[in-house]
Design a protein around this motif. Structure first.
Motif, PDB file in Angstrom:
ATOM      1  N   TRP A 266       0.838  -1.217   0.000  1.00  0.00           N
ATOM      2  CA  TRP A 266       0.000   0.000   0.000  1.00  0.00           C
ATOM      3  C   TRP A 266       0.864   1.254   0.000  1.00  0.00           C
ATOM      4  O   TRP A 266       0.571   2.229  -0.696  1.00  0.00           O
ATOM      5  CB  TRP A 266      -0.906  -0.040   1.230  1.00  0.00           C
ATOM      6  CG  TRP A 266      -1.518   1.275   1.615  1.00  0.00           C
ATOM      7  CD1 TRP A 266      -2.593   1.884   1.048  1.00  0.00           C
ATOM      8  CD2 TRP A 266      -1.073   2.147   2.670  1.00  0.00           C
ATOM      9  NE1 TRP A 266      -2.863   3.071   1.680  1.00  0.00           N
ATOM     10  CE2 TRP A 266      -1.938   3.254   2.685  1.00  0.00           C
ATOM     11  CE3 TRP A 266      -0.041   2.091   3.599  1.00  0.00           C
ATOM     12  CZ2 TRP A 266      -1.804   4.307   3.592  1.00  0.00           C
ATOM     13  CZ3 TRP A 266       0.105   3.135   4.497  1.00  0.00           C
ATOM     14  CH2 TRP A 266      -0.770   4.223   4.495  1.00  0.00           C
ATOM     15  N   THR A 273      -5.499   6.182  -4.731  1.00  0.00           N
ATOM     16  CA  THR A 273      -6.032   7.327  -3.973  1.00  0.00           C
ATOM     17  C   THR A 273      -6.425   6.922  -2.551  1.00  0.00           C
ATOM     18  O   THR A 273      -6.941   7.749  -1.796  1.00  0.00           O
ATOM     19  CB  THR A 273      -7.274   7.899  -4.683  1.00  0.00           C
ATOM     20  OG1 THR A 273      -8.255   6.861  -4.818  1.00  0.00           O
ATOM     21  CG2 THR A 273      -6.899   8.447  -6.054  1.00  0.00           C
ATOM     22  N   ARG A 274      -6.193   5.684  -2.199  1.00  0.00           N
ATOM     23  CA  ARG A 274      -6.515   5.220  -0.838  1.00  0.00           C
ATOM     24  C   ARG A 274      -5.358   5.604   0.094  1.00  0.00           C
ATOM     25  O   ARG A 274      -4.405   4.851   0.258  1.00  0.00           O
ATOM     26  CB  ARG A 274      -6.775   3.717  -0.835  1.00  0.00           C
ATOM     27  CG  ARG A 274      -8.007   3.329  -1.629  1.00  0.00           C
ATOM     28  CD  ARG A 274      -8.262   1.827  -1.574  1.00  0.00           C
ATOM     29  NE  ARG A 274      -9.476   1.469  -2.289  1.00  0.00           N
ATOM     30  CZ  ARG A 274     -10.689   1.387  -1.747  1.00  0.00           C
ATOM     31  NH1 ARG A 274     -10.837   1.650  -0.449  1.00  0.00           N
ATOM     32  NH2 ARG A 274     -11.742   1.055  -2.466  1.00  0.00           N
ATOM     33  N   GLN A 275      -5.487   6.753   0.722  1.00  0.00           N
ATOM     34  CA  GLN A 275      -4.391   7.322   1.513  1.00  0.00           C
ATOM     35  C   GLN A 275      -4.400   6.864   2.971  1.00  0.00           C
ATOM     36  O   GLN A 275      -3.480   7.195   3.713  1.00  0.00           O
ATOM     37  CB  GLN A 275      -4.448   8.853   1.463  1.00  0.00           C
ATOM     38  CG  GLN A 275      -4.130   9.438   0.090  1.00  0.00           C
ATOM     39  CD  GLN A 275      -4.318  10.934   0.055  1.00  0.00           C
ATOM     40  OE1 GLN A 275      -5.379  11.435  -0.327  1.00  0.00           O
ATOM     41  NE2 GLN A 275      -3.310  11.673   0.469  1.00  0.00           N
ATOM     42  N   CYS A 377       6.299   9.152  -1.105  1.00  0.00           N
ATOM     43  CA  CYS A 377       5.271   9.352  -0.087  1.00  0.00           C
ATOM     44  C   CYS A 377       5.908   9.441   1.295  1.00  0.00           C
ATOM     45  O   CYS A 377       6.930   8.814   1.568  1.00  0.00           O
ATOM     46  CB  CYS A 377       4.271   8.197  -0.104  1.00  0.00           C
ATOM     47  SG  CYS A 377       3.144   8.210  -1.504  1.00  0.00           S
ATOM     48  N   LEU A 405      -6.612  15.194   3.583  1.00  0.00           N
ATOM     49  CA  LEU A 405      -5.616  14.339   2.930  1.00  0.00           C
ATOM     50  C   LEU A 405      -5.594  14.471   1.404  1.00  0.00           C
ATOM     51  O   LEU A 405      -4.501  14.481   0.806  1.00  0.00           O
ATOM     52  CB  LEU A 405      -5.840  12.874   3.326  1.00  0.00           C
ATOM     53  CG  LEU A 405      -5.193  12.422   4.636  1.00  0.00           C
ATOM     54  CD1 LEU A 405      -5.576  10.985   4.961  1.00  0.00           C
ATOM     55  CD2 LEU A 405      -3.669  12.545   4.573  1.00  0.00           C
ATOM     56  N   PRO A 409      -1.450  14.728  -1.742  1.00  0.00           N
ATOM     57  CA  PRO A 409      -1.482  13.371  -2.319  1.00  0.00           C
ATOM     58  C   PRO A 409      -0.279  12.511  -1.967  1.00  0.00           C
ATOM     59  O   PRO A 409      -0.354  11.281  -2.083  1.00  0.00           O
ATOM     60  CB  PRO A 409      -1.546  13.635  -3.829  1.00  0.00           C
ATOM     61  CG  PRO A 409      -1.057  15.042  -4.010  1.00  0.00           C
ATOM     62  CD  PRO A 409      -1.436  15.772  -2.772  1.00  0.00           C
ATOM     63  N   HIS A 410       0.840  13.111  -1.531  1.00  0.00           N
ATOM     64  CA  HIS A 410       2.024  12.328  -1.178  1.00  0.00           C
ATOM     65  C   HIS A 410       2.088  12.003   0.318  1.00  0.00           C
ATOM     66  O   HIS A 410       3.106  11.500   0.797  1.00  0.00           O
ATOM     67  CB  HIS A 410       3.308  13.069  -1.583  1.00  0.00           C
ATOM     68  CG  HIS A 410       3.430  13.247  -3.065  1.00  0.00           C
ATOM     69  ND1 HIS A 410       3.448  12.184  -3.943  1.00  0.00           N
ATOM     70  CD2 HIS A 410       3.521  14.365  -3.834  1.00  0.00           C
ATOM     71  CE1 HIS A 410       3.558  12.632  -5.181  1.00  0.00           C
ATOM     72  NE2 HIS A 410       3.596  13.954  -5.145  1.00  0.00           N
ATOM     73  N   LYS A 412       0.413   9.787   3.403  1.00  0.00           N
ATOM     74  CA  LYS A 412      -0.445   8.649   3.713  1.00  0.00           C
ATOM     75  C   LYS A 412      -0.512   8.449   5.229  1.00  0.00           C
ATOM     76  O   LYS A 412       0.424   8.791   5.949  1.00  0.00           O
ATOM     77  CB  LYS A 412       0.060   7.375   3.033  1.00  0.00           C
ATOM     78  CG  LYS A 412      -0.058   7.412   1.503  1.00  0.00           C
ATOM     79  CD  LYS A 412       0.173   6.051   0.876  1.00  0.00           C
ATOM     80  CE  LYS A 412      -0.125   6.083  -0.609  1.00  0.00           C
ATOM     81  NZ  LYS A 412      -0.051   4.729  -1.227  1.00  0.00           N
ATOM     82  N   LEU A 432     -11.235   6.680   0.742  1.00  0.00           N
ATOM     83  CA  LEU A 432      -9.814   6.893   1.044  1.00  0.00           C
ATOM     84  C   LEU A 432      -9.191   5.722   1.794  1.00  0.00           C
ATOM     85  O   LEU A 432      -7.964   5.668   1.939  1.00  0.00           O
ATOM     86  CB  LEU A 432      -9.641   8.160   1.895  1.00  0.00           C
ATOM     87  CG  LEU A 432      -9.889   9.523   1.242  1.00  0.00           C
ATOM     88  CD1 LEU A 432      -9.758  10.619   2.281  1.00  0.00           C
ATOM     89  CD2 LEU A 432      -8.916   9.751   0.096  1.00  0.00           C
TER      90      LEU A 432
END
Length: 685
Positions: A266, A273-275, A377, A405, A409-410, A412, A432
Motif C-alpha cells: 500500500w 487514492t486510498r491514503q 510518499c 488528505l 497526495p504524497h 499517507k 480513502l
C-alpha cells in the motif's frame, strides 16, 4: 481545576446557607404578652426606648458605610461592616415592632439578604479585582434604603410612645404602613440592582479563573513546542516516550509477514487514492507492535513524517488536545527542511486565543508536508485511536484527515484501532480507506503460525509440549502469548503458571482467558498476604498517574511502602519496565480495564478510580508539604520581588537540579488528582 472551583463554591454556599439560617436569641421576636401585664408593658417600653436610640445611631452609621462604599475600590471591607450593622438593625426592628406582621415580614426579608451578603463575602475573599465600581454603587444605594427603613422604625417607635388614643394610634399606624411600603419597594428595587451587579461580578471572576487556566495550558504547550524531546539526562521525556511509541515492542523477525507486506505494498502504490490504511481488530492482536515496526522502518528510510500513539498511560495521549503539536514536532525532527516553517507556525498558533483542531491539522501538518520536494510518499502513524477518551475528539480527528488528505497526495496515514462504532462509521465506507477487511486474529487457523513462531523463539527453556499448549490456548491472540512469555521469563514459579494455563478451557472467551492470566499475575506477586494493601497502593499510583512514574518516584510518593520495587518486579507480566529509574508502563489497556472493572471480574483486586485518585492526591500533597518553603530555589535578590519564569535563566535546569521527580510530579498534578477524587474538600482541609 474548573471542576474543583465549582465544587468548592457549591459546598461553601451550602455551608453558609445552613449557618445563616440560625437566628440567635437576641434577634428572635419577643413572645406575645398580655396587655394587662404592666410589668411586661414597662419592659417593652424600656426596650423600645433603648431600641429607638440604637436605631437613630445605626441610621447614622449606615450612612457612614454608604460614604465608605462610595470611596472604596474593594467590596470586601464595606461588606463586612455592613453585615455587622444589618444584624444590629434587624435586632432593633424586631424589638421595636415585635407584634406587627408587616415589620416581621420585612425583618425576614432582610435576613434573607444578609445570608446572600455573607455568601458574597466568602466569594470575594480573594478580592474581585478592579471591576467592581458598578457593584459598589448598587451596594451603596441598597444600604442607603436600608438606613431609611431603620430611621422609619425609630420614628414609628417614638410616635408610639406619644400616642394618646387608640384612634390617633390607628391613624398613625396607617400612615406608617404607607411610608413603610414605599421605602420597602425602594429597598427591594435596590437589592435587585445590587444582585444583578454581583452576579455580573462573580461571572467575571469565574471567567478570570478560566482565562488563567487557559493561559497555563497555553504555557504548557509553549514549553512543549520549545523543548527538546530529550531531557538533560538524554532520556526521552515520559509524555514523548508514550506519544511516539518509543518503548512499544517491534514484531519478532519472521512474524506478521503477510500484514507487514500488505502495508508495504500500500505504501509504495503511488497511483492509488486510498491514503488511509486502517488496521482494525480486537484488543491484544498486535496492532501497536505492527505500527511501531512500520514507524521504525519508515524512519530508517527517511519517509516517516510523524506519529502519535494514543494510550491510557499518559494524560497527553488520552486526548487530541496536543496531537497536532506532538506530530508537528515529530515532523520537524524527521524532516529538518520543514523545521523552521513548523516552529514559526507553532508560535503563531500559540499566540492566538483558540485554534480549532481542524485548523491546527491544516497549518501544522498538511500544509508543511505539502512543501516537501520529490515524489516519494511520507507517512503519519496514528496508533490506538480508540484509546482517545472522548468520542467527539476521535470523530473530529478522522473527519479532519478525511477532508484534508486529498490536498496532500504524497501523504499517507497508517491508522490502528479497535473496531469502535464511531470510528467504523467514518472509515468503513470512505473511498480513502484501505485494509479495513484485513483480520489480524484468524480464529479459523488453529495452527496460529505467527504466535507459534513467537512462542518457539521466546520460550526455549520449556518443553515442546508446554509450548504447544500455550500456542493452542492463545487462540491466535498475541497479547495472551506475550503475557504468558513474560510471566514465565520473570517468575520463580513456572510450574504453577503452567498448571494455571493448562486449566484454562480452549472454549473460554479470549477476555476470560486474559482475566485468568491477570489474576494469576496478581496472586503470584502477592506472596505475603499481609502486604495486599501495599501492593494495591502501588498499583493505584501506576493506574491513575497522569504520566508514567518510576519505581523510585513511587517510593518517594509512598514513603511507608518498602516493597515498591519488589512488587513492580513481580508484576512484570503486566508492567514494563523493571529498572528503578525508568517510568513504568502498563503493557496493555486490557489490564487497566480489568483492574478497574467490577468485583466479580477483578476478584479481590478491584481498584476504584476516584478512591485511587484520592490516594494519589494525598501522596502529592504530603510530598509538597515536606518540600515547599519560601524562595525554594533561592531566586529572590535582596529588596527584589520574586522573578517571573521567563526572567529566570535555565529555569528548567534549576528546577530539575533542586527537586526530585516525585516533587515535580506532585507540583504539576496534585490539583488534577484532587479534582477527580471523591474527597476534594477533605483533602484540601
Amino acid at each position: 481545576m474548573r471542576a474543583l472551583f465549582k465544587r468548592n463554591k457549591n459546598k461553601k454556599q451550602k455551608q453558609i446557607s445552613e449557618s445563616s439560617s440560625y437566628v440567635p436569641p437576641e434577634l428572635r421576636p419577643v413572645p406575645g404578652t398580655s396587655t394587662n401585664d404592666n410589668t411586661t408593658q414597662q419592659t417593652l417600653r424600656a426596650q423600645s426606648s433603648k431600641a429607638y436610640e440604637d436605631a437613630s445611631e445605626l441610621s447614622g452609621q449606615f450612612l457612614g458605610i454608604v460614604k465608605e462604599i462610595s470611596e472604596a475600590n474593594d467590596l470586601l471591607s464595606p461588606l463586612k461592616s455592613a453585615c455587622a450593622l444589618m444584624i444590629r438593625g434587624i435586632q432593633t426592628m424586631r424589638i421595636v415592632h415585635h407584634n406587627r406582621a408587616n415589620w416581621t415580614d420585612l425583618c425576614d426579608e432582610l435576613e434573607g439578604h444578609l445570608q446572600q451578603l455573607e455568601i458574597h463575602r466568602s466569594e470575594l475573599q480573594e478580592g474581585p479585582g478592579d471591576e467592581c465600581d458598578s457593584c459598589l454603587k448598587a451596594l451603596g444605594y441598597y444600604f442607603s434604603t436600608t438606613a431609611d427603613l431603620i430611621q422609619i422604625a425609630a420614628k414609628a417607635s417614638e410616635e408610639d410612645d406619644k400616642a394618646l388614643s387608640s384612634i390617633k394610634h390607628a391613624g398613625m399606624a396607617q400612615m406608617e404602613k404607607g411610608e413603610l411600603g414605599r421605602h420597602r419597594k425602594m429597598m427591594e428595587t435596590a437589592w435587585q440592582l445590587y444582585s444583578i451587579e454581583m452576579k455580573r461580578l462573580i461571572a467575571l471572576k469565574v471567567k478570570n479563573v478560566e482565562d488563567q487556566l487557559e493561559a497555563y495550558e497555553k504555557a504548557d504547550m509553549t514549553a512543549l513546542s520549545a523543548r527538546n524531546p530529550e531531557d538533560d539526562d538524554g532520556m526521552v521525556g515520559p509524555d514523548s516516550m508514550i506519544a511516539y511509541g518509543h518503548r512499544v515492542d517491534l514484531c519478532e523477525e519472521g512474524t506478521r509477514v503477510e500484514i507487514l507486506d500488505a502495508i508495504r505494498n500500500w505504501a509504495t502504490n503511488f497511483t492509488s487514492t486510498r491514503q488511509i490504511f486502517w488496521l482494525n481488530d480486537a484488543a491484544g492482536t498486535g496492532k501497536s507492535t505492527i505500527a511501531a515496526t512500520m514507524a521504525n522502518e519508515w524512519s530508517i528510510d527517511n519517509r516517516l513524517a510523524g506519529r502519535f500513539f494514543f494510550s491510557p498511560n499518559s494524560r497527553v495521549t488520552q486526548t487530541t488536545k496536543e496531537f497536532c503539536l506532538f506530530v508537528a514536532n515529530d515532523i520537524a525532527r524527521h524532516q529538518p527542511s520543514l523545521a523552521d516553517t513548523i516552529q514559526d507556525e507553532i508560535r503563531s498558533i500559540l499566540s492566538e486565543q483558540h485554534v480549532w483542531f481542524d485548523v491546527q491539522l491544516q497549518r501544522l501538518i498538511i500544509d508543511p508536508i505539502g512543501k516537501l520536494e520529490g515524489d516519494k510518499c511520507t507517512f503519519i502513524i496514528v496508533d490506538g485511536l480508540d484509546n482517545c477518551v472522548l468520542s467527539e475528539e476521535r470523530v473530529g480527528l478522522l473527519n479532519s484527515f478525511v477532508q484534508h488528505l486529498p490536498s496532500a497526495p504524497h501523504l499517507k496515514l497508517l491508522l490502528t484501532s479497535r473496531p469502535v462504532q464511531d470510528i467504523a462509521d467514518i472509515l468503513a465506507s470512505s473511498p480513502l480507506v484501505h485494509g479495513s477487511d484485513i483480520q489480524l486474529l484468524n480464529i479459523r487457523n488453529s495452527h496460529h503460525p505467527d504466535v507459534a513462531y513467537y512462542v518457539e523463539k521466546r520460550l526455549t527453556r520449556i518443553s515442546s509440549e508446554h509450548r504447544a499448549m500455550i500456542i493452542a490456548k492463545s487462540g491466535g491472540l498475541f497479547l495472551y502469548a506475550a503475557t504468558v512469555c513474560r510471566m514465565l521469563e520473570r517468575s520463580r514459579h513456572q510450574t504453577d503458571i503452567l498448571k494455571i494455563i493448562s486449566d484454562i478451557g480452549v472454549t473460554d472467551k479470549l477476555e476470560r482467558r486474559m482475566d485468568i492470566l491477570y489474576l494469576s499475575v496478581l496472586k503470584q506477586a502477592l506472596i505475603d498476604k499481609n502486604a495486599g494493601d501495599m501492593m494495591m497502593s502501588v498499583l493505584s499510583i501506576i493506574i491513575v498517574a497522569y504520566q508514567p512514574l518510576s519505581s523510585n518516584t513511587i517510593s518517594r510518593l509512598l514513603p511507608g511502602n518498602i516493597y515498591v520495587e519488589d512488587f513492580v518486579q513481580d508484576l512484570g507480566g503486566v508492567l514494563k519496565d523493571g529498572h528503578p529509574d525508568r517510568p513504568i508502563k502498563v503493557l496493555h489497556p486490557t489490564f487497566r480495564e480489568f483492574i478497574l472493572s467490577n468485583e466479580d471480574r477483578a476478584n479481590g483486586f478491584l481498584l476504584h478510580s476516584a478512591q485511587s485518585s484520592a490516594a494519589m492526591a494525598y501522596a502529592c500533597i504530603s510530598t509538597l508539604e515536606h518540600m515547599l518553603e519560601d524562595d525554594l530555589f533561592q531566586l529572590v535578590k535582596l529588596g527584589r520581588l520574586l522573578p517571573r519564569n521567563e526572567d529566570i535563566k535555565e529555569a528548567d535546569r534549576v528546577v530539575h537540579q533542586s527537586t526530585t521527580a516525585a516533587e515535580r510530579y506532585a507540583s504539576a498534578f496534585w490539583a488534577h488528582h484532587v479534582a477527580t477524587s471523591e474527597m476534594s474538600q477533605e483533602l484540601l482541609s
